[in-house]
Design an enzyme around this catalytic site. Structure first.
Site, mmCIF file in Angstrom:
data_model
loop_
_atom_site.group_PDB
_atom_site.id
_atom_site.type_symbol
_atom_site.label_atom_id
_atom_site.label_comp_id
_atom_site.label_asym_id
_atom_site.label_seq_id
_atom_site.Cartn_x
_atom_site.Cartn_y
_atom_site.Cartn_z
ATOM 1 N N HIS A 1 18.796 -50.741 18.562
ATOM 2 C CA HIS A 1 19.706 -49.924 17.744
ATOM 3 C C HIS A 1 20.365 -48.917 18.689
ATOM 4 O O HIS A 1 19.991 -47.748 18.779
ATOM 5 C CB HIS A 1 18.940 -49.206 16.635
ATOM 6 N N ILE B 1 18.806 -37.880 5.726
ATOM 7 C CA ILE B 1 18.613 -39.252 5.230
ATOM 8 C C ILE B 1 17.648 -39.240 4.055
ATOM 9 O O ILE B 1 17.896 -39.844 3.005
ATOM 10 C CB ILE B 1 18.095 -40.173 6.360
ATOM 11 N N ASP C 1 23.097 -51.446 10.866
ATOM 12 C CA ASP C 1 23.998 -52.171 11.775
ATOM 13 C C ASP C 1 24.426 -53.495 11.142
ATOM 14 O O ASP C 1 25.592 -53.894 11.235
ATOM 15 C CB ASP C 1 23.289 -52.419 13.115
ATOM 16 N N VAL D 1 12.889 -45.205 11.542
ATOM 17 C CA VAL D 1 14.325 -44.910 11.462
ATOM 18 C C VAL D 1 14.721 -43.922 12.571
ATOM 19 O O VAL D 1 15.772 -44.053 13.187
ATOM 20 C CB VAL D 1 14.663 -44.313 10.071
HETATM 21 N N1 NDP Z 1 18.058 -46.406 12.697
HETATM 22 C C1 NDP Z 1 19.187 -46.052 12.136
HETATM 23 O O1 NDP Z 1 19.958 -46.888 11.675
HETATM 24 C C2 NDP Z 1 19.577 -44.626 12.047
HETATM 25 C C3 NDP Z 1 18.755 -43.667 12.547
HETATM 26 N N2 NDP Z 1 19.095 -42.342 12.445
HETATM 27 C C4 NDP Z 1 18.121 -41.400 12.983
HETATM 28 O O2 NDP Z 1 17.334 -40.892 11.911
HETATM 29 C C5 NDP Z 1 16.792 -39.642 12.286
HETATM 30 C C6 NDP Z 1 16.912 -38.644 11.150
HETATM 31 O O3 NDP Z 1 18.244 -38.450 10.818
HETATM 32 P P1 NDP Z 1 18.663 -37.317 9.747
HETATM 33 O O4 NDP Z 1 17.798 -37.383 8.551
HETATM 34 O O5 NDP Z 1 20.136 -37.403 9.576
HETATM 35 O O6 NDP Z 1 18.351 -36.056 10.608
HETATM 36 P P2 NDP Z 1 18.084 -34.540 10.167
HETATM 37 O O7 NDP Z 1 18.369 -33.743 11.383
HETATM 38 O O8 NDP Z 1 18.700 -34.220 8.896
HETATM 39 O O9 NDP Z 1 16.505 -34.592 9.921
HETATM 40 C C7 NDP Z 1 15.678 -34.990 10.908
HETATM 41 C C8 NDP Z 1 14.300 -34.456 10.666
HETATM 42 O O10 NDP Z 1 13.589 -34.722 11.848
HETATM 43 C C9 NDP Z 1 12.590 -33.788 11.972
HETATM 44 N N3 NDP Z 1 12.200 -33.442 13.331
HETATM 45 C C10 NDP Z 1 11.119 -33.947 13.900
HETATM 46 N N4 NDP Z 1 10.936 -33.424 15.104
HETATM 47 C C11 NDP Z 1 11.950 -32.567 15.330
HETATM 48 C C12 NDP Z 1 12.271 -31.740 16.411
HETATM 49 N N5 NDP Z 1 11.508 -31.708 17.527
HETATM 50 N N6 NDP Z 1 13.383 -30.973 16.298
HETATM 51 C C13 NDP Z 1 14.122 -31.036 15.192
HETATM 52 N N7 NDP Z 1 13.849 -31.815 14.127
HETATM 53 C C14 NDP Z 1 12.767 -32.580 14.201
HETATM 54 C C15 NDP Z 1 13.007 -32.592 11.169
HETATM 55 O O11 NDP Z 1 12.017 -32.491 10.194
HETATM 56 P P3 NDP Z 1 10.667 -31.724 10.402
HETATM 57 O O12 NDP Z 1 10.987 -30.368 10.948
HETATM 58 O O13 NDP Z 1 10.169 -31.712 9.023
HETATM 59 O O14 NDP Z 1 9.836 -32.555 11.319
HETATM 60 C C16 NDP Z 1 14.282 -32.976 10.462
HETATM 61 O O15 NDP Z 1 14.241 -32.691 9.096
HETATM 62 C C17 NDP Z 1 17.522 -39.249 13.570
HETATM 63 O O16 NDP Z 1 16.676 -39.584 14.664
HETATM 64 C C18 NDP Z 1 18.738 -40.152 13.589
HETATM 65 O O17 NDP Z 1 19.211 -40.368 14.893
HETATM 66 C C19 NDP Z 1 20.228 -41.935 11.817
HETATM 67 C C20 NDP Z 1 21.089 -42.858 11.312
HETATM 68 C C21 NDP Z 1 20.843 -44.279 11.420
HETATM 69 O O1 OAA Z 2 22.746 -41.753 16.610
HETATM 70 C C1 OAA Z 2 22.510 -41.414 15.424
HETATM 71 O O2 OAA Z 2 21.761 -40.498 15.085
HETATM 72 C C2 OAA Z 2 23.177 -42.161 14.334
HETATM 73 C C3 OAA Z 2 22.790 -43.575 14.299
HETATM 74 O O3 OAA Z 2 21.764 -44.032 14.775
HETATM 75 C C4 OAA Z 2 23.719 -44.452 13.601
HETATM 76 O O4 OAA Z 2 24.655 -43.974 12.944
HETATM 77 O O5 OAA Z 2 23.528 -45.672 13.707
#
Ligand code: NDP
Ligand code: OAA
Length: 440
Positions: free
Chosen positions: A280, A109, A252, A222
């Site tokens: 969410h 993201i 959403d 997020v």
């Molecule tokens: N609210 C919404 O509408 C949405 C929310 N999301 C959520 O956003 C979040 C990030 O998504 P996205 O960027 O695609 O995910 P990625 O997997 O690409 O990145 C997530 C980041 O989270 C970090 N992280 C923190 N703790 C951990 C752990 N214990 N194990 C692994 N990674 C960890 C990592 O960074 P680092 O190692 O630097 O800590 C990683 O770069 C997710 O929780 C996803 O579900 C996604 C889509 C919509």
């Molecule tokens: O569950 C996820 O990581 C993806 C998510 O939140 C969404 O697409 O709304």
């Protein structure tokens, strides 16, 4: 004229940044109009900081490697070269620098979001920004790569980039905190475990924000489960107004608008007043009772009530999961866009008669939703970063029943993390069907 500097306190990265210095050097004809960069390795090894900041308009040329800069910092090579140039007209109208912290900054993201922030598309063409990027031991190299790409993009408004793994350093003076980092739920992992693991991350980040961020920092959570993570973060940051914490439900809202537009055969800019109520998760409630299409109540345009109650609602609730099935990973670009939308909704006056959805603290809500949770509700803003809840919404039995279900889910999530919110001993009795949008 402005001067910028690049420094690092992460010794392992020092050599690697030679290459980025070279790339900056080749870009110097443009960068040099704005700033000088310096490079300063220090003995600290755990935290990386790379910053480029506007510091002065005075200049010297060709300071030798490792020389002392006028600000008392040791600069390096090309980053000690400064240029005696006149201030550019555009910088005269620039606002004071805004500090934006982003966690999970090496994730998918963020990879979309950071470039939008740096381009000026979010805060406007007169708003210089500083990006403070939080990663981890796992991601620090990737984060350096992100910082290098930001450098190579030559964004004039991007005046500072710092990277680190310690939230107490990275969140210093943050005025916006976009908290994206979270562990994804792996196969076989209990939701209670996910709540606990991510809750610990958000408890720590809340404490760090409380200690070092601006006391009026606006926080958009997020990382999932975002409502409960936002609650945990807020509870661990008692010095920051509870109202400043948001859980992202804008994606959403956008998804719901798109589906209504599609069904009505109109372009999606015709859909307004779209509320997402609650969590969410797959219990979220996209509210077609109060939403409007071309200014008319949805149900005057879309007569198919069954479609609205069943297909539409489920489509929005599960859109994230369908996308994962197609794409093989969760929504990243559209999530970044929705974060931009969420920020803009807080810094721009809401158009007359309209509103936006955000997961916010329920205390004092006019809808009878239980207090002390983070729940998506309709909001309006004057554009000052703050918001008010919308009062004139209507309810029917269908909507109230759905709201009760998502409320019950959030209360159950809250009980699972009581140990992280300071509200006693946790116990987890989550409803069977509690799922993130991406988990269906
Ligand atoms: N609210 C919404 O509408 C949405 C929310 N999301 C959520 O956003 C979040 C990030 O998504 P996205 O960027 O695609 O995910 P990625 O997997 O690409 O990145 C997530 C980041 O989270 C970090 N992280 C923190 N703790 C951990 C752990 N214990 N194990 C692994 N990674 C960890 C990592 O960074 P680092 O190692 O630097 O800590 C990683 O770069 C997710 O929780 C996803 O579900 C996604 C889509 C919509
Ligand atoms: O569950 C996820 O990581 C993806 C998510 O939140 C969404 O697409 O709304």
């Amino acid at each position: 004229m402005a001067v910028a500097e690049l420094s690092t306190s992460y010794t392992k990265t020092a050599t690697r940044y030679h290459s980025s210095q070279l790339s900056l050097s080749s870009a110097s004809s443009r960068f040099s109009h704005h700033f000088r960069r310096s490079f300063r390795p220090t003995p600290r090894t755990r935290n990386a900081t790379i910053s480029c900041s506007v510091t002065s308009d005075q200049v010297q040329a060709q300071i030798p490697v490792e020389a002392e800069s006028p600000k008392g910092k040791t600069c390096y090579g090309v980053f000690c070269v400064t240029y005696d140039l006149k201030a550019e007209e555009e910088t005269k109208s620039w606002e004071k620098l805004v500090n934006i912290a982003v966690s999970g900054a090496a994730g998918m993201i963020s990879n979309h979001l950071l470039f939008k922030l740096a381009s000026g598309e979010v805060f406007g063409p007169n708003q210089p920004i500083a990006l403070k990027l939080l990663g981890s031991e796992r991601s620090i190299q990737a984060l350096e790569g992100v910082a290098m790409e930001l450098e190579d993009s030559l964004f004039p408004l991007l005046r500072e980039v710092s990277i680190g793994i310690n939230p107490y350093e990275v969140f210093q003076d943050a005025e916006w905190a976009l908290l994206i980092g979270a562990k994804p739920r792996g196969p076989g992992m209990e939701r209670a475990d996910l709540l606990d693991i991510n809750g610990q991350i958000y408890a720590e980040q809340g404490k760090a924000l409380n200690a070092v961020a601006s006391h009026n920092v606006k926080v958009i959570v997020v990382g999932n489960p975002c409502n409960t993570n936002a609650l945990i973060c807020m509870k661990n940051a008692p010095n920051i107004p509870a109202k400043n914490f948001h859980a992202l439900t804008r994606l959403d809202e956008n998804r719901a608008k798109c589906q209504l537009a599609l069904k009505a055969g109109v372009f999606y800019d015709q859909v307004s007043n779209m509320t997402i109520w609650g969590n969410h998760s797959t219990t979220q409630v996209p509210d077609f009772l109060n939403a409007r299409i071309s200014g008319l109540p949805v149900q005057e345009v879309i007569k198919d009530h069954k479609w609205l109650e069943e297909e539409f609602t489920e489509m929005v609730q599960k859109r994230g999961g369908v996308l994962i099935q197609k794409w093989g990973r969760s929504s990243a670009a559209s999530t970044a866009v929705s974060i931009v939308d969420a920020i803009k909704s807080l810094i721009t006056p809401t158009p007359e008669g309209d509103w936006f959805s955000s997961g916010v603290y329920t205390n004092g809500n006019p809808y009878g939703i239980v207090e002390n949770i983070v729940f998506s509700m309709p909001c309006r803003s004057k554009g000052d970063g703050d918001y008010e809840l919308v009062k004139d919404v209507i309810f029917d039995d269908y909507l109230l029943n759905r709201i009760k279900k998502t409320e019950a889910e959030l209360l159950a999530e809250k009980r699972c993390v009581a140990h992280l919110t300071g509200e006693g001993i946790a116990y987890c009795d989550l409803p069977e069907d509690t799922m993130l949008p991406g988990e269906m």
